[in-house]
Design an enzyme around this catalytic site. Structure first.
Site, PDB file in Angstrom:
ATOM      1  N   CYS A  87       0.841  -1.197   0.000  1.00 45.34           N
ATOM      2  CA  CYS A  87       0.000   0.000   0.000  1.00 45.34           C
ATOM      3  C   CYS A  87       0.875   1.244   0.000  1.00 45.34           C
ATOM      4  CB  CYS A  87      -0.920  -0.006   1.224  1.00 45.34           C
ATOM      5  SG  CYS A  87      -2.011   1.437   1.316  1.00 45.34           S
ATOM      6  N   CYS A 141      -0.376   4.073   2.207  1.00 38.86           N
ATOM      7  CA  CYS A 141      -0.175   3.791   3.641  1.00 38.86           C
ATOM      8  C   CYS A 141       1.272   4.038   4.060  1.00 38.86           C
ATOM      9  CB  CYS A 141      -0.529   2.346   3.962  1.00 38.86           C
ATOM     10  SG  CYS A 141      -2.167   1.807   3.480  1.00 38.86           S
ATOM     11  N   ASP A 142       2.216   3.544   3.258  1.00 31.45           N
ATOM     12  CA  ASP A 142       3.609   3.463   3.694  1.00 31.45           C
ATOM     13  C   ASP A 142       4.578   4.349   2.926  1.00 31.45           C
ATOM     14  OD1 ASP A 142       2.746   1.483   5.470  1.00 31.45           O
ATOM     15  OD2 ASP A 142       3.069  -0.108   4.000  1.00 31.45           O
TER      16      ASP A 142
END
Length: 302
Positions: A132, A135-136
């Site tokens: 992701c 996300c990261d």
């Protein structure tokens, strides 16, 4: 007969449990894993959940579970093998031989990322290997990373990372892309993006964290010096139990909108297994809340 059975104990299922308990609905939350939390248990850090920036995935899962316990959410361990429609509701059958009757069923079984299945991928998951970018990605600001895939998600991930990373290698097994041409053209215009085409990932290496991605091309193997590998080759919804029970799309996701209602009255779907554009912890939790609101409305109508 229970008001609802919630299948799955990730963010969607646990949020649904909290809302069900607060609404005083008779319910159980069924979890088949070793612990509650779903995918986030294996995430090293969650940086975009409001109010809890930088929280570890395991810690966030435990906070969800603690909240559930404080609200009196009823959990049961068990793997569901089948859900049967009955005249006045549904029968949920477990592998253990147990069964539960309920007026409604909420599926919150989530989805899983397709993996490369190469050496180093599992070892470095959460330590340089991510599924992701939104996300990261922030953890790799100013660094070199690789994105593996050729669909819209892979190209969008590469575009996102190109804005914050020193260099982005896009690795794709073919010359052509499944992604929209407009997206590909935008990516080609990025000076810090290198296309590595007709290439197959072979292994991920490093000491403690990712240090390189090895790919195989017609010329032989090539090492890409990257700190992160973002795998974007699709997801697999955990909808095996729903096949033939409710309408699914071509990819196997449950056809359900923001109200989480499926094509079968009394069956609801929340979280990553339903059709949606963004699959994040915050959207899964929102689904759990929305689903119980709709379940209450459904029960009142009955």
């Amino acid at each position: 007969m229970l008001d609802t059975v919630i299948i799955g104990a990730g963010p969607a299922g646990m949020t649904a449990g909290i809302y069900a308990a607060r609404a005083e609905l008779s319910h159980i939350v069924l979890e088949s894993g070793l612990m509650s939390g779903g995918q986030i248990v294996n995430t090293s850090e969650v940086d975009n959940y409001p109010g809890l920036k930088g929280t570890g995935g395991f810690d966030l899962a435990m906070k969800f579970r603690e909240h559930c316990d404080l609200c009196g959410v009823s959990f049961r361990d068990g793997k569901v093998t089948e859900v049967k429609k009955q005249e006045n509701g549904f029968l949920v059958l477990l592998e253990s031989g147990e069964s539960y009757s309920a007026k409604t069923v909420l599926f919150a079984t989530g989805a899983k990322h397709r993996t490369l299945s190469i050496p180093g991928e599992e070892e470095f998951a959460g330590s340089g290997v991510s599924y992701c970018a939104t996300c990261d990605g922030a953890f790799f600001r100013g660094k070199e990373v690789a994105v593996v895939g050729g669909g819209d998600v892979a190209i969008e991930d590469a575009l996102f990372l190109a804005r914050i990373c020193k260099r982005v290698y896009l690795v794709h097994r073919r010359e052509e892309f499944r992604a929209a041409k407009t997206l590909v053209n935008r990516l080609r215009a990025c000076e810090n993006v290198t296309f590595v085409l007709n290439a197959t990932p072979v292994r991920i290496t490093g000491t403690g964290r990712v240090e390189s991605l090895c790919v195989k091309t017609a010329e032989g193997e090539r090492e890409l010096p990257v700190s992160g590998v973002f795998v974007a080759i699709g997801m697999l919804p955990n909808t095996e139990l729903l096949t033939g029970l409710v309408p699914l799309d071509e990819a196997g996701y449950v056809l359900a909108g923001e109200d989480c209602r499926t094509g079968v009255p009394g069956i609801f779907a929340a979280g990553d297994l339903r059709t949606k554009h963004l699959r994040q912890v915050v959207t899964a939790a929102a689904d759990g809340a929305a689903a119980i609101y709709e379940i209450e409305a459904f029960l009142n109508q009955q």
